[in-house]
Design a protein around this motif. Structure first.
Motif, PDB file in Angstrom:
ATOM      1  N   CYS A  82       1.306  -3.713   0.001  1.00 48.54           N
ATOM      2  CA  CYS A  82       1.465  -3.872  -1.504  1.00 48.54           C
ATOM      3  C   CYS A  82       0.171  -4.288  -2.242  1.00 48.54           C
ATOM      4  N   SER A  83      -0.583  -5.185  -1.428  1.00 47.22           N
ATOM      5  CA  SER A  83      -1.904  -5.629  -2.350  1.00 47.22           C
ATOM      6  C   SER A  83      -2.961  -4.535  -2.392  1.00 47.22           C
ATOM      7  N   VAL A  84      -3.110  -3.916  -1.250  1.00 50.97           N
ATOM      8  CA  VAL A  84      -4.003  -2.736  -1.372  1.00 50.97           C
ATOM      9  C   VAL A  84      -3.565  -1.437  -2.305  1.00 50.97           C
ATOM     10  N   ALA A  85      -2.329  -1.226  -2.307  1.00 52.52           N
ATOM     11  CA  ALA A  85      -1.565  -0.159  -3.500  1.00 52.52           C
ATOM     12  C   ALA A  85      -1.829  -0.646  -4.651  1.00 52.52           C
ATOM     13  N   GLY A  86      -1.966  -1.940  -5.158  1.00 51.24           N
ATOM     14  CA  GLY A  86      -2.210  -2.179  -6.360  1.00 51.24           C
ATOM     15  C   GLY A  86      -3.606  -2.286  -6.919  1.00 51.24           C
ATOM     16  N   ARG A  87      -4.652  -2.153  -5.798  1.00 52.39           N
ATOM     17  CA  ARG A  87      -5.786  -1.968  -5.960  1.00 52.39           C
ATOM     18  C   ARG A  87      -6.373  -0.462  -6.167  1.00 52.39           C
ATOM     19  N   SER A  88      -5.688   0.399  -5.203  1.00 48.91           N
ATOM     20  CA  SER A  88      -6.290   1.712  -4.910  1.00 48.91           C
ATOM     21  C   SER A  88      -5.628   2.680  -5.894  1.00 48.91           C
ATOM     22  N   GLY A  89      -4.492   2.341  -6.826  1.00 54.14           N
ATOM     23  CA  GLY A  89      -4.184   3.313  -7.464  1.00 54.14           C
ATOM     24  C   GLY A  89      -2.587   3.898  -7.281  1.00 54.14           C
ATOM     25  N   GLU A  90      -2.389   3.548  -5.826  1.00 53.10           N
ATOM     26  CA  GLU A  90      -0.775   3.913  -5.274  1.00 53.10           C
ATOM     27  C   GLU A  90      -0.005   3.395  -6.065  1.00 53.10           C
ATOM     28  N   LEU A  91      -0.075   2.185  -6.427  1.00 52.30           N
ATOM     29  CA  LEU A  91       0.991   1.410  -7.508  1.00 52.30           C
ATOM     30  C   LEU A  91       0.054   0.932  -8.687  1.00 52.30           C
ATOM     31  N   PRO A  92       0.789   0.598  -9.868  1.00 52.55           N
ATOM     32  CA  PRO A  92       0.164  -0.182 -10.952  1.00 52.55           C
ATOM     33  C   PRO A  92      -0.490  -1.319 -10.517  1.00 52.55           C
ATOM     34  N   PRO A  93      -1.580  -1.896 -11.109  1.00 55.44           N
ATOM     35  CA  PRO A  93      -2.207  -3.111 -10.959  1.00 55.44           C
ATOM     36  C   PRO A  93      -0.949  -4.263 -10.678  1.00 55.44           C
ATOM     37  N   LEU A  94      -1.136  -4.819  -9.707  1.00 52.04           N
ATOM     38  CA  LEU A  94      -0.091  -6.013  -9.690  1.00 52.04           C
ATOM     39  C   LEU A  94       0.056  -7.028 -10.701  1.00 52.04           C
ATOM     40  N   ARG A  95       1.093  -7.509 -11.028  1.00 49.55           N
ATOM     41  CA  ARG A  95       1.252  -8.517 -12.134  1.00 49.55           C
ATOM     42  C   ARG A  95       2.347  -9.421 -11.773  1.00 49.55           C
ATOM     43  N   THR A  96       2.154 -10.663 -12.111  1.00 51.43           N
ATOM     44  CA  THR A  96       3.175 -11.826 -12.044  1.00 51.43           C
ATOM     45  C   THR A  96       4.491 -11.407 -12.106  1.00 51.43           C
ATOM     46  N   GLY A  97       5.839 -11.510 -11.477  1.00 53.27           N
ATOM     47  CA  GLY A  97       6.894 -10.947 -11.875  1.00 53.27           C
ATOM     48  C   GLY A  97       7.187  -9.719 -11.320  1.00 53.27           C
ATOM     49  N   GLN A  98       6.260  -8.737 -10.975  1.00 57.45           N
ATOM     50  CA  GLN A  98       6.590  -7.440 -10.699  1.00 57.45           C
ATOM     51  C   GLN A  98       7.205  -7.402  -9.322  1.00 57.45           C
ATOM     52  N   ARG A  99       7.885  -6.262  -9.267  1.00 58.23           N
ATOM     53  CA  ARG A  99       8.821  -6.479  -7.930  1.00 58.23           C
ATOM     54  C   ARG A  99       8.749  -4.963  -7.427  1.00 58.23           C
ATOM     55  N   ILE A 100       8.444  -4.759  -6.041  1.00 55.66           N
ATOM     56  CA  ILE A 100       7.995  -3.346  -5.523  1.00 55.66           C
ATOM     57  C   ILE A 100       8.891  -3.191  -4.175  1.00 55.66           C
ATOM     58  N   ARG A 101       9.498  -1.797  -4.453  1.00 58.76           N
ATOM     59  CA  ARG A 101      10.583  -1.639  -3.298  1.00 58.76           C
ATOM     60  C   ARG A 101       9.854  -0.713  -2.330  1.00 58.76           C
ATOM     61  N   VAL A 102       9.833  -1.316  -1.152  1.00 60.17           N
ATOM     62  CA  VAL A 102       8.856  -0.437  -0.068  1.00 60.17           C
ATOM     63  C   VAL A 102      10.110   0.083   0.874  1.00 60.17           C
ATOM     64  N   ASN A 103       9.843   1.452   1.214  1.00 58.03           N
ATOM     65  CA  ASN A 103      10.684   2.180   2.014  1.00 58.03           C
ATOM     66  C   ASN A 103       9.907   2.269   3.382  1.00 58.03           C
ATOM     67  N   VAL A 104      10.439   1.580   4.451  1.00 59.88           N
ATOM     68  CA  VAL A 104       9.878   1.591   5.741  1.00 59.88           C
ATOM     69  C   VAL A 104      10.158   2.620   6.500  1.00 59.88           C
ATOM     70  N   LEU A 105       9.271   3.683   6.509  1.00 62.70           N
ATOM     71  CA  LEU A 105       9.639   5.013   7.288  1.00 62.70           C
ATOM     72  C   LEU A 105       9.874   4.803   8.731  1.00 62.70           C
ATOM     73  N   ASN A 106       9.586   3.648   9.519  1.00 65.20           N
ATOM     74  CA  ASN A 106       9.483   3.510  10.729  1.00 65.20           C
ATOM     75  C   ASN A 106      11.265   3.493  11.119  1.00 65.20           C
ATOM     76  N   ASN A 107      11.767   2.542  10.378  1.00 64.11           N
ATOM     77  CA  ASN A 107      13.134   2.359  10.780  1.00 64.11           C
ATOM     78  C   ASN A 107      14.003   2.354   9.514  1.00 64.11           C
ATOM     79  N   GLY A 108      13.496   2.664   8.530  1.00 67.90           N
ATOM     80  CA  GLY A 108      14.553   3.175   7.462  1.00 67.90           C
ATOM     81  C   GLY A 108      14.815   1.654   6.387  1.00 67.90           C
ATOM     82  N   ASP A 109      14.192   0.743   6.730  1.00 67.74           N
ATOM     83  CA  ASP A 109      14.371  -0.562   6.114  1.00 67.74           C
ATOM     84  C   ASP A 109      14.058  -0.462   4.538  1.00 67.74           C
TER      85      ASP A 109
END
Length: 343
Positions: free
Chosen positions: A97-124
């Motif tokens: 998540c930290s890298v995604a906010g710096r690489s452009g995969e996500l908008p730059p991270l900001r306090t209060g932001q919530r990110i839902r992550v889909n774990v492809l390995n196990n569906g979590d």
């Protein structure tokens, strides 16, 4: 291809985060993906980064309500290293998540932001909350979400809260559970460990003993050799408090895996389980909700080799006519969840 290294505090390795679009689809062509990962591993060795044992492949998610797809790759040590694709890693999710906010995969991270992550390995489904940002680091917490709801006992690997496994001519009691990753929990005292300082100072002998328990658990579950289930030894420190030490790849975990903390807290909700017994025995105040249900939100405090951690498993009664003692939609978006923080 551009990769970025990120470190989550308490992780045994930095995570190499790479764009998933540059790799084969692991679900459709796993052999090609493994070959591509082999070349990445060769590049790491040539760059003097042999110690990197965690890789995360990330990209935008098509799963409803999720922003980031994540595939975890555990690099297995050896002269011809292999890769484990079955599990997940909470620390690497935070790094991703930290890298995604710096690489452009996500908008730059900001306090209060919530990110839902889909774990492809196990569906979590993992929700990462940005608590602080600044400079070259962020502070994030993670919640592992269960949807649809399942009974607590469905988390158990062996079908019962406590199971006896063969061990060196006798047996050893274990609790197997799966939340985030599959874990087998044992009493450290059953291996001659008398206190947390002794647990955290233990060396190869205890590591070998827990590795033997893992092999026995794999045989009982019909699983192939590998890193699963994870194994953690526990000691009681008072109501709602445990000492925990887990084996990782290739050695002891320096703290406790985020998935391990979540799994431990969830297992401690199961009546009769070893984590519940050791955290103060069944019926202890810290696990009871104000309404008398097993739905309180008191955190489980866990002492690890690196620091104290606090983790909360939130549960609620099932709807009428459903089996008693399970999970059901609760607060925070109507989903039962185990939330881990402090690692």
């Amino acid at each position: 291809m551009t990769g970025r290294l990120a470190a989550a505090h308490g992780s045994p390795s930095r995570t190499l985060v790479l764009p998933a679009k540059d790799f084969a689809d692991g679900a459709r062509d796993p052999e090609r993906l493994l070959a591509e990962l082999g070349r990445v591993r060769e590049d790491l060795v040539r760059a003097g980064l042999r110690e990197i044992t965690k890789i995360a492949l990330i990209g935008p998610s098509s799963r409803p309500g999720h922003q980031l797809d994540y595939r975890f790759v555990q690099v297995l040590p050896g002269t011809d290293p292999g890769f484990e694709l079955r599990g997940s890693c909470g620390h690497s999710i935070l790094a991703a998540c930290s890298v995604a906010g710096r690489s452009g995969e996500l908008p730059p991270l900001r306090t209060g932001q919530r990110i839902r992550v889909n774990v492809l390995n196990n569906g979590d489904s993992v929700e990462c909350a940005v608590e602080e940002t600044g400079g070259d680091r962020e502070r994030l917490s993670a919640s592992f979400l269960l949807s649809p709801a399942i009974p607590l006992r469905d988390l158990l690997l062996f079908g019962s809260p406590v199971t006896e496994l063969p061990y060196r001519g006798g047996t050893v009691e274990v609790t197997g559970a799966s939340m985030g990753n599959p874990y087998v929990f044992v009493r450290a005292a059953d291996f001659g460990v008398r206190g947390p300082d002794e647990l955290f100072a233990a060396g190869e002998a205890l590591f070998a003993a827990l590795s033997e328990v893992r092999r026995t658990a794999q045989a009982a579950l019909g699983w192939p050799p590998g890193v699963f289930p994870k194994i953690a030894a526990l000691l009681p420190l008072g109501p709602g408090r445990l000492a925990a030490r887990a084996i990782s790849v290739p050695s002891w975990h320096p703290t406790l895996a985020l998935t391990g903390a979540v799994c431990l807290a969830a297992a401690a909700r199961v009546p009769g389980s070893l984590p519940r017994q050791l955290a103060g025995a069944d019926g202890a105040d810290w696990v009871d909700g104000a309404d008398g249900t097993d739905g309180g939100e008191q955190p489980l405090r866990v002492r690890t080799p690196g620091r104290w951690a606090s983790v909360t498993a939130r549960t609620a009664p099932l709807a009428p006519l459903a089996p008693r003692g399970g999970c059901a939609p609760g607060r925070g978006g109507g989903q039962p969840r185990a939330a881990a923080g402090g690692l």
